[in-house]
Design an enzyme around this catalytic site. Structure first.
Site, PDB file in Angstrom:
ATOM      1  CG  HIS A   1      24.164   0.587   8.147  1.00 40.27           C
ATOM      2  ND1 HIS A   1      23.107  -0.266   7.948  1.00 40.27           N
ATOM      3  CD2 HIS A   1      23.742   1.526   9.035  1.00 40.27           C
ATOM      4  CE1 HIS A   1      22.079   0.137   8.690  1.00 40.27           C
ATOM      5  NE2 HIS A   1      22.445   1.224   9.356  1.00 40.27           N
ATOM      6  CD  GLU A   2      25.564   4.599  10.474  1.00 40.69           C
ATOM      7  OE1 GLU A   2      24.769   5.527  10.216  1.00 40.69           O
ATOM      8  OE2 GLU A   2      25.253   3.660  11.234  1.00 40.69           O
TER       9      GLU A   2
ATOM     10  CG  HIS B   1      21.460   5.501   7.588  1.00 42.06           C
ATOM     11  ND1 HIS B   1      20.160   5.101   7.383  1.00 42.06           N
ATOM     12  CD2 HIS B   1      21.966   4.686   8.555  1.00 42.06           C
ATOM     13  CE1 HIS B   1      19.883   4.082   8.189  1.00 42.06           C
ATOM     14  NE2 HIS B   1      20.966   3.809   8.903  1.00 42.06           N
TER      15      HIS B   1
ATOM     16  CB  CYS C   1      20.014  -5.657   3.011  1.00 46.14           C
ATOM     17  SG  CYS C   1      20.143  -4.000   2.289  1.00 46.14           S
TER      18      CYS C   1
END
Length: 188
Positions: free
Chosen positions: A134-135, A138, A150
Site C-alpha cells: 500500500h505504502e 503511494h 484494493c
C-alpha cells in the site's frame, strides 16, 4: 551517477525480526516483480519519540530515511516495530511521501499480543506485506481507493486489512503500471 537498475530498499528501524523484512521483500518481488534489497538496520529512533503521545512520529523517521545515502534510484520503505503516529490520527500503520522516495510502516499493532517478546504471527506478516505494498503504491503516486478489496483502500486498523486482497483494482493497477514504467525508464 546513472543507474539502470531500479529497486526497492527495505530498512529496518530499530529491532525488527528478520523474517518480517524477508516476507515483505518476497511479496514486493512476487506481486510487482521489483528487485528488493534489505539494508542494515538503523538504531532505535529516539529522536522521533513524542513523550506526550508515547508514540513515534512517522514523519520524523521518514526525514531520516530520506537522508540515508542509498541509491537515489531506489524506493525506500522503513520497517519499525514501534507505535507510529501522524498528527491527524491516534496511530498509523504506515505513512509515505506521496509520489516520493520514502515510506515507513509499523508492525507494532499487528501482533496478537502486545508483548515485544511475542513473535509476529502469519496473519501479522500478511498484514505487514499489505501495508508495505500500500505504502509503495503511494510512493508511485497512487491515492486511496474506494474499492474495498484494493490494496490502496485505506485501513486504519489491522482487522480492516483482512478483506483487502494482494491486488490493486484495475484502475489503481493501470496507474501503478504506468508509474512503474516511467520510473524504470528514468535515469537516476
Amino acid at each position: 551517477m546513472t543507474s539502470s537498475k531500479k529497486y526497492v530498499t527495505l530498512v529496518p528501524v530499530g529491532f525488527v525480526a528478520p523474517i518480517v523484512s524477508k516476507v515483505i521483500a518476497a511479496h514486493i518481488n512476487g506481486y510487482l516483480q521489483l528487485e528488493v534489497t534489505i539494508a542494515p538496520a538503523l538504531k532505535q529512533p529516539c529522536y522521533a519519540y513524542n513523550q506526550t503521545r508515547c508514540q513515534y512520529d512517522a514523519a520524523s523517521i521518514i526525514n531520516v530515511l530520506e537522508a540515508i545515502p542509498l541509491d537515489p534510484a531506489s524506493k525506500v520503505i522503513g520497517i519499525a516495530d514501534l507505535d507510529l503516529f501522524v498528527p491527524l490520527f491516534t496511530h498509523c500503520l504506515g505513512e509515505a511521501r506521496q509520489a516520493g522516495r520514502c515510506a515507513i510502516i509499523s508492525i507494532y499493532r499487528l501482533r496478537e499480543s502486545k508483548s515485544e517478546a511475542s513473535p509476529i504471527s502469519p496473519l501479522g506478516l500478511e498484514r505487514a506485506a499489505k501495508i508495505a505494498l500500500h505504502e509503495l503504491g503511494h510512493l508511485f503516486g497512487l491515492v486511496h481507493c474506494d474499492h474495498p478489496k484494493c490494496l490502496m483502500h485505506f485501513s486504519s486498523d489491522p482487522q480492516e486489512l483482512d478483506p483487502v486482497t494482494f491486488h490493486f483494482c484495475r484502475y489503481c493497477n493501470q496507474f501503478l503500471q504506468e508509474a512503474m514504467a516511467a520510473w524504470q525508464s528514468r535515469r537516476a
